[in-house]
Structures are given as structure tokens and as C-alpha cells.
Design an enzyme around this catalytic site. Structure first.
Site, PDB file in Angstrom:
ATOM      1  N   SER A  81     -64.807  -0.350 -11.319  1.00  0.00           N
ATOM      2  CA  SER A  81     -65.523   0.656 -11.830  1.00  0.00           C
ATOM      3  C   SER A  81     -66.917   0.532 -12.252  1.00  0.00           C
ATOM      4  CB  SER A  81     -64.642   1.275 -12.959  1.00  0.00           C
ATOM      5  OG  SER A  81     -64.659   0.091 -14.032  1.00  0.00           O
TER       6      SER A  81
ATOM      7  N   ASP B 296     -69.192   4.292 -22.801  1.00  0.00           N
ATOM      8  CA  ASP B 296     -67.700   4.641 -22.931  1.00  0.00           C
ATOM      9  C   ASP B 296     -66.614   3.434 -23.554  1.00  0.00           C
ATOM     10  OD1 ASP B 296     -66.865   3.441 -21.034  1.00  0.00           O
ATOM     11  OD2 ASP B 296     -66.581   5.089 -19.632  1.00  0.00           O
TER      12      ASP B 296
ATOM     13  N   HIS C 296     -67.539   0.795 -20.318  1.00  0.00           N
ATOM     14  CA  HIS C 296     -68.579   0.338 -19.494  1.00  0.00           C
ATOM     15  C   HIS C 296     -69.906   0.331 -20.270  1.00  0.00           C
ATOM     16  CE1 HIS C 296     -65.217   2.363 -17.258  1.00  0.00           C
ATOM     17  NE2 HIS C 296     -65.527   1.265 -16.191  1.00  0.00           N
TER      18      HIS C 296
END
Length: 368
Positions: free
Chosen positions: A48, A333, A336
Site C-alpha cells: 500500500s 493516516d 502510512h
């Protein structure tokens, strides 16, 4: 979403190509492309931190194709788990390349500049990330890369493609999800089957086999990213009674990083023509956290977008209002980094010294 969703690193391959028959290494460039690129293409594998949309159409809970993700990205939400750039976006720019398209969206012409195969929740082990349902594990990403090579070979010819691949840089950074979305998840049996060292050994054995596959596909220039300080992400901080980093999580990943360095030495020694460099994400992130004010950051223990303690108990929700001063935050967040951190790390990987990338940096590797 599951409690331990975080992906720290990615895999990318920078594939050399150019224009108008100046040699086999120039096989991939579309006509009319200028010569400003250090390398003409980049092929990206990972999770991600660098997924730019491959999970968008999957039946997956690991998606970021909604506002406020992409709030600072030209074009808005794309599937990037960031407010803006990812680390490989910055590296692509430094190499003089356009931003690399997702495998799920890349046209034949775009493939000549590279492809991004990364997938949120992906791991070295196929079983990793199953709590998020749909994801593309590293093994499948390699198969997708093989499909791309087949398409390039069909259009450009086997000899030219094979010789061009030898000038590629494969940027590889997997493993974070194998801890945060496998070993540390209560519904996985892994923790009862292996201690920390045994699990690191298992991962590196599989990782070695996967990197050998890439070598057999022609990879000769490889960049491997180690794991970062995962015990200090907002999701983990939110579970701490005192709000401090988890020493347990931070210690857990150290054997993996140590094994990676041994693996790199072994592969460099035993595989003719192979050049692997190691990005020390752990050192990079430790430096950013320790010296955050000198980098312009003021908030290092909570997400810019999220809910609950440390804004890390629930990750960034659709249309949630994020913090206005995003460049002051280390974390975007619960899991990340912000674009600001991604840019710093991309630049350190590209032209940093041996405290960040060893034995040479990406710029030097590209020029070999």
C-alpha cells in the site's frame, strides 16, 4: 478495517529502454520520446505504500480511491494511500520519468515507461492480508510482470527485450504486511507456529526464491527496501496505554532486516552480474522521528486523517476532513506516511549516502 493494516514497503523495477534503434538497451522507448530520462521505464512491485490503483477494482477492503486520499495529488484520489505522492512517484520524477501507471490501467504505450504492480495488503506470503479479501501477493505481481514482458516481447522482439532487461533496476520492498497483517493478527496461527527469528527465516527463504525468479527474468540491478519502525505508526500507538512506540513490534522486525542483509550478500556473491542495493528504511525513519523538527515536522505521533486515539484507531474515512497543515505531520493516516515524508525518503534512496542506502544509491545504480 483490520487493526494492523500497514504496508511499509514496495517493490519497483526500473526498466531501461530508449529510442530509434540506438542499441538493444533502447528497445522499449516509444517514438518521439526525448533523452532526459536517466532510465526510460520503471516497473514497481509492492504494497500500500506504493499501490496507485491496482486494488481499486478488486473486492477488497484495502482501498484508497476516495477523498481525502489524494487531496494534494494532481487529479485527486487514485488509489494511492497518501495525501499526495508516494515514494516511487518521487523516484520516478528524479529519474526523469512520468508517473508510472497501475497495471490494472496501463495501456500498451504507457507500459513503455513502466508499470506499477503494487497492491495494498500484499505480502511475501500468499496468505498474508486475507482479512482484506482481495489483494495481489508478490508471487502474483511477478506473474503480472511476466505478462508485461510477454507483451513487450511480442511487439519489440525477444533479443532486444532481453538485453534491455539486463539494464533494469528492480526496486523491491515487501514484508511489512507479513508482520502487521499476518504474524500480529489474532486470527492467524503464525505466531503460535514460529518465534520471531523462525518467522524471519521463513520469509527470507521465500523472498530469496522470489528474487531468484526476477533474476531469471533478467533482473541485474535490484534495490531492496528494508522494514521501517512499524511499532511507531499511529495504529500501534493507539493500542498503547502510554502512547509510546511498541518495543515488541520494533524488535520483532529486526531479524528480518538482518536476514535481508545476509541474503543480499549471498545473492550478490552467487549470481553473476547481479547488483543489489539496500535501502535502510529503519535508519531513515528513525532519523525523521528523532530529528523531525529539522525536517519541518511538528506532529509525529498521530495521523493527519483518522479517528480515535492518535487518530489511529480507525483509518481515514471517506470525505473525512484531514488536518490542514499536512506538511507538518509525519503520518497521513493510521498506517502510512504523508507525501512530505515520502518525498524525503524517495530523495534519500535516490541520492543519499550509505546511512540511507548501501553500498550505492539508486542514482549511482542507474548509471552503472
Amino acid at each position: 478495517m483490520a487493526k494492523f493494516r500497514f504496508c511499509f514497503f514496495c517493490v519497483s523495477c526500473i526498466l531501461l529502454s530508449s529510442v530509434l534503434g540506438q542499441g538493444p538497451e533502447d528497445a522499449f522507448a516509444p517514438e518521439g520520446v526525448g533523452r532526459r530520462e536517466m532510465v526510460p521505464a520503471m516497473f514497481i512491485f509492492g504494497d500500500s505504500l506504493i499501490d496507485n490503483g491496482n486494488n481499486n477494482d478488486l473486492p477488497s477492503f484495502a482501498k484508497a480511491n476516495y477523498y481525502p486520499y489524494g487531496i494534494d495529488f494532481n487529479g485527486g484520489p487514485t488509489g494511492r494511500f497518501s495525501n499526495g505522492y508516494t515514494m516511487v512517484d518521487e523516484i520516478a520524477e528524479l529519474l526523469g520519468l512520468p508517473l508510472i501507471p497501475a497495471y490494472s490501467e496501463a495501456s500498451s504505450n504507457q507500459m513503455l515507461h513502466g508499470v506499477n504492480y503494487a497492491s495494498a495488503a500484499a505480502g511475501i506470503l500468499d496468505i498474508t492480508g486475507r482479512n482484506f479479501v482481495g489483494r495481489i501477493p508478490f508471487n502474483q505481481q511477478i506473474r503480472n510482470f511476466e505478462n508485461t514482458l510477454d507483451q513487450l516481447t511480442d511487439s519489440l522482439g525477444a533479443v532486444d527485450v532481453a538485453q534491455a532487461i539486463a539494464r533494469c533496476i528492480f526496486f523491491v520492498g515487501m514484508g511489512s504486511n507479513d508482520y502487521l497483517n499476518n504474524y500480529l493478527m489474532p486470527n492467524y496461527p503464525t505466531r503460535n507456529q514460529y518465534n520471531g527469528q523462525q518467522y524471519a527465516d521463513l520469509l527470507i527463504k521465500q523472498y530469496t526464491q522470489q528474487l531468484t525468479r526476477l533474476y531469471n527474468l533478467g533482473a541485474r540491478k535490484v534495490v531492496l527496501a528494508g522494514l521501517g519502525i512499524m511499532g511507531c505508526i499511529p495504529s500501534i500507538l493507539a493500542q498503547s496505554a502510554n502512547g509510546r512506540c511498541s518495543d515488541e513490534v520494533n524488535q520483532l522486525i529486526l531479524p528480518f532486516n538482518a536476514n535481508m542483509k545476509t541474503m543480499i550478500n549471498n545473492l550478490n556473491t552467487n549470481f553473476p552480474g547481479l547488483h543489489i542495493v539496500y535501502i535502510d528504511i529503519h535508519n531513515m525513519f528513525q532519523d525523521i522521528l528523532t530529528n523531525h523538527r529539522s525536517y519541518g515536522f511538528s506532529v509525529i505521533n498521530q495521523g493527519c486523517c483518522g479517528i480515535g486515539r492518535n487518530r489511529g484507531q480507525i483509518t481515514c474515512l471517506p470525505f473525512q476532513t484531514p488536518c490542514p497543515n499536512r506538511n507538518r505531520f509525519v503520518f497521513w493516516d493510521a498506517f502510512h506516511p504523508t507525501e512530505a515524508v515520502n518525498i524525503i525518503m524517495g530523495r534519500k534512496a535516490f541520492n543519499g549516502d550509505t546511512s540511507a542506502v548501501y553500498p550505492i544509491n539508486i542514482q549511482q545504480l542507474a548509471n552503472i
